[in-house]
Scaffold this active site. Structure first.
Site, mmCIF file in Angstrom:
data_model
loop_
_atom_site.group_PDB
_atom_site.id
_atom_site.type_symbol
_atom_site.label_atom_id
_atom_site.label_comp_id
_atom_site.label_asym_id
_atom_site.label_seq_id
_atom_site.Cartn_x
_atom_site.Cartn_y
_atom_site.Cartn_z
ATOM 1 N N ARG A 175 0.862 -1.473 -0.060
ATOM 2 C CA ARG A 175 -0.074 -0.161 -0.071
ATOM 3 C C ARG A 175 1.053 1.258 0.086
ATOM 4 O O ARG A 175 2.099 1.351 0.482
ATOM 5 C CB ARG A 175 -0.905 -0.074 1.186
ATOM 6 N N GLU A 215 -3.190 5.893 4.190
ATOM 7 C CA GLU A 215 -2.802 4.844 3.078
ATOM 8 C C GLU A 215 -3.901 4.611 2.069
ATOM 9 O O GLU A 215 -5.000 4.720 1.967
ATOM 10 C CB GLU A 215 -2.398 3.523 3.806
ATOM 11 N N THR A 228 -9.224 5.538 15.464
ATOM 12 C CA THR A 228 -7.827 5.129 15.453
ATOM 13 C C THR A 228 -7.762 5.106 13.930
ATOM 14 O O THR A 228 -7.127 5.355 13.180
ATOM 15 C CB THR A 228 -7.193 4.026 16.030
ATOM 16 N N GLN A 231 -11.606 -2.885 17.136
ATOM 17 C CA GLN A 231 -11.632 -3.981 16.480
ATOM 18 C C GLN A 231 -12.116 -5.277 17.284
ATOM 19 O O GLN A 231 -12.434 -6.467 16.788
ATOM 20 C CB GLN A 231 -10.236 -4.372 15.947
ATOM 21 N N THR A 279 -3.701 -4.229 19.621
ATOM 22 C CA THR A 279 -3.356 -3.150 20.279
ATOM 23 C C THR A 279 -2.995 -1.874 19.377
ATOM 24 O O THR A 279 -2.607 -2.144 18.202
ATOM 25 C CB THR A 279 -2.244 -3.030 21.513
ATOM 26 N N GLY A 287 -2.151 -5.869 15.334
ATOM 27 C CA GLY A 287 -1.940 -4.470 15.726
ATOM 28 C C GLY A 287 -0.572 -3.914 15.118
ATOM 29 O O GLY A 287 -0.577 -2.581 15.065
ATOM 30 N N GLY A 288 0.311 -4.642 14.933
ATOM 31 C CA GLY A 288 1.628 -4.028 14.289
ATOM 32 C C GLY A 288 1.410 -4.050 12.826
ATOM 33 O O GLY A 288 1.453 -5.201 12.039
ATOM 34 N N ASP A 289 1.415 -2.764 12.125
ATOM 35 C CA ASP A 289 0.922 -2.699 10.873
ATOM 36 C C ASP A 289 1.447 -1.400 10.149
ATOM 37 O O ASP A 289 1.017 -0.953 8.976
ATOM 38 C CB ASP A 289 -0.577 -2.927 10.567
HETATM 39 N N1 LIG Z 1 -3.916 -5.662 10.242
HETATM 40 C C1 LIG Z 1 -5.195 -5.182 10.051
HETATM 41 O O1 LIG Z 1 -5.624 -5.534 9.024
HETATM 42 C C2 LIG Z 1 -5.498 -4.092 10.796
HETATM 43 C C3 LIG Z 1 -7.032 -3.719 10.660
HETATM 44 C C4 LIG Z 1 -7.669 -2.571 11.155
HETATM 45 C C5 LIG Z 1 -6.852 -2.137 12.313
HETATM 46 N N2 LIG Z 1 -5.655 -2.815 12.604
HETATM 47 C C6 LIG Z 1 -4.703 -2.122 13.902
HETATM 48 O O2 LIG Z 1 -5.482 -2.837 14.928
HETATM 49 C C7 LIG Z 1 -5.110 -2.247 15.998
HETATM 50 C C8 LIG Z 1 -6.177 -1.963 16.980
HETATM 51 O O3 LIG Z 1 -7.105 -1.143 16.041
HETATM 52 P P1 LIG Z 1 -8.678 -0.476 16.733
HETATM 53 O O4 LIG Z 1 -9.355 0.165 15.892
HETATM 54 O O5 LIG Z 1 -9.111 -1.576 17.837
HETATM 55 O O6 LIG Z 1 -7.614 0.523 17.892
HETATM 56 P P2 LIG Z 1 -8.371 1.226 19.351
HETATM 57 O O7 LIG Z 1 -7.300 2.455 19.440
HETATM 58 O O8 LIG Z 1 -9.521 1.403 19.095
HETATM 59 O O9 LIG Z 1 -7.849 0.258 20.424
HETATM 60 C C9 LIG Z 1 -6.556 -0.321 20.596
HETATM 61 C C10 LIG Z 1 -6.500 -0.588 22.018
HETATM 62 O O10 LIG Z 1 -5.288 -1.032 22.568
HETATM 63 C C11 LIG Z 1 -4.974 -0.848 23.891
HETATM 64 N N3 LIG Z 1 -3.847 -0.867 24.208
HETATM 65 C C12 LIG Z 1 -2.628 -0.036 23.525
HETATM 66 N N4 LIG Z 1 -1.636 -0.190 24.095
HETATM 67 C C13 LIG Z 1 -1.643 -1.490 24.953
HETATM 68 C C14 LIG Z 1 -0.855 -2.296 25.638
HETATM 69 N N5 LIG Z 1 0.378 -2.189 25.439
HETATM 70 N N6 LIG Z 1 -1.448 -3.457 26.219
HETATM 71 C C15 LIG Z 1 -2.660 -3.703 25.948
HETATM 72 N N7 LIG Z 1 -3.570 -2.703 25.436
HETATM 73 C C16 LIG Z 1 -3.017 -1.839 24.801
HETATM 74 C C17 LIG Z 1 -5.708 0.633 23.976
HETATM 75 O O11 LIG Z 1 -5.809 0.930 25.204
HETATM 76 C C18 LIG Z 1 -6.875 0.441 23.111
HETATM 77 O O12 LIG Z 1 -8.045 0.168 23.868
HETATM 78 C C19 LIG Z 1 -4.663 -0.754 15.571
HETATM 79 O O13 LIG Z 1 -3.191 -0.678 15.670
HETATM 80 C C20 LIG Z 1 -4.696 -0.727 14.077
HETATM 81 O O14 LIG Z 1 -3.974 0.046 13.391
HETATM 82 C C21 LIG Z 1 -4.859 -3.624 11.913
#
Ligand SMILES: NC(=O)c1ccc[n+]([C@@H]2O[C@H](COP(=O)([O-])OP(=O)(O)OC[C@H]3O[C@@H](n4cnc5c(N)ncnc54)[C@H](O)[C@@H]3O)[C@@H](O)[C@H]2O)c1
Length: 352
Positions: A54, A65, A93, A149, A210, A234-236
């Site tokens: 992307r 992106e 987010t 998510q 996360t 979450g690592g992306d």
């Molecule tokens: N791989 C994919 O296809 C994809 C798709 C969508 C989102 N994501 C990623 O997934 C992650 C979650 O997205 P979201 O929309 O739920 O975000 P969000 O901000 O709504 O939720 C993230 C949560 O993680 C918690 N958090 C942060 N650090 C932490 C830690 N050290 N230990 C435990 N919890 C912790 C926060 O308090 C929060 O509640 C993001 O990083 C996002 O970029 C990935």
């Protein structure tokens, strides 16, 4: 009055309100199961898609992106952002929208909100991948990161993999309380945990979702026992990971599209030649998935354009007859294709 737009000028647009109505009409589990099948079907025809990592525009606080792809007949792209600091400001987010167009004419055929759809397709992808990699008997999942998510992940894993017990942890206990409140009528056994270590006890599947724009270490190697499946989503982004690199050395790592994942995924911590398996090859039978019950499988999911394409394809197929869209006057389409200017002029004259 300007002339009415031609039929081809009108593009079906699915709003947030309409996607929510469609989810309630079809049912969330059924929709994510159906979407998982569409994603799996498209992964099976992986080789015919246009693929590119992307296109990312990074800032200190986040990323914006574009995610394009095409199967030769239909083209699609998604606009998506990732801003971990947004939640503290009362904002999402991740937000997104996307479209499909026909390759033959280049005319768009669908425009949709994709903030909600991304949550569905991400969860559907995770669970579809786990169907190939997780231990068959998995009923307990640790869900670390209880943000936007999280509930979608939970419900997709129940619908597609049979998970019925969740061990929840978030650095912010209010997030875990919110997830439990949302899921307590959904038939899961729900256990709130005080640490990530506690959350993974007895779990056969570990989902990390996360958000933190830094190298984070949600799991360390000593925490992860033999035989588990890790779904790390979450690592992306460059500089944004969740797992200690020693876990990657011990696990068999499965990815969507290596050129993108090597930049954005957990494996950005590893050398460029670190061995990974492309998940589409597991789906087609060209590569092995889970070998034995001691193996740690790790899906280093970053989200790939084909998943959004499949989600939009699913949406388009289920929109017909639903009425859950508006027709957007989006494409200027004069009767005489060379007379765009005349169309503009006439509209002014008629408006006056
Ligand atoms: N791989 C994919 O296809 C994809 C798709 C969508 C989102 N994501 C990623 O997934 C992650 C979650 O997205 P979201 O929309 O739920 O975000 P969000 O901000 O709504 O939720 C993230 C949560 O993680 C918690 N958090 C942060 N650090 C932490 C830690 N050290 N230990 C435990 N919890 C912790 C926060 O308090 C929060 O509640 C993001 O990083 C996002 O970029 C990935």
């Amino acid at each position: 009055m300007p002339p009415a737009p031609s039929r081809r000028a009108l593009v079906p647009f699915v709003s947030v309100a309409n996607i929510m109505s469609l989810i309630h009409r079809i049912g969330l589990e059924e929709m994510m199961s159906g979407m998982a099948d569409y994603i799996e079907d498209d992964f099976r025809r992986w080789e015919l898609f246009d693929k590119t990592p992307r296109v990312a525009s990074h800032s200190e606080v986040g990323v914006i992106e574009l995610m394009p792809t095409s199967d030769g007949a239909v083209y699609g792209f998604k606009y998506v952002n990732g801003h971990p600091k947004n939640a503290a400001e009362g904002l999402q987010t991740v937000t997104a929208f996307g479209l499909l167009a026909e390759v033959d004419t280049g005319y768009p055929v669908l425009l949709s909100e994709m903030t909600v759809l991304t949550a569905l397709r991400t969860a559907a992808t995770s669970a579809m991948v786990a169907r190939h990699l997780a231990p068959g008997s998995a009923e307990t999942m640790a869900l670390i990161g209880n943000g936007a998510q999280s509930e979608f992940q939970a419900i997709a894993f129940r619908a597609i993999c049979g998970v019925n017990r969740l061990r929840l942890y978030d650095i912010d206990p209010a997030a875990t309380r919110k997830t439990i409140a949302n899921l307590e009528t959904q038939g899961f056994e729900l256990i709130a945990c005080a640490t990530a270590q506690e959350a993974i006890e007895g779990a056969q599947i570990i989902t990390t979702c996360t958000a933190d724009k830094q190298y984070a270490t949600i799991l360390t190697d000593n925490m992860v026992g033999a035989g588990v499946h890790i779904n790390a989503i979450g690592g992306d982004c460059p500089g944004k990971t969740e797992l200690h690199k020693d876990i990657l050395s011990r696990a068999d790592v499965f990815v969507e599209y290596p050129p993108q994942t090597r930049v954005e995924g957990e494996i950005q911590q590893m050398p460029d030649d670190f061995a990974v398996t492309e998940i589409w090859q597991v789906i087609t039978g060209a590569a092995q998935g889970r070998r034995d019950d001691r193996q740690i499988t790790l899906f280093d999911g970053v989200g790939f354009a084909i998943e959004d394409f499949s989600a939009l394809r699913y949406l388009r197929d289920h929109l017909t007859d639903s009425g859950l869209y508006a027709q957007l006057d989006m494409i200027a389409d004069p009767d005489d294709p060379r007379d765009l200017f005349g169309m503009v002029q006439r509209a002014h004259g008629e408006a006056a």
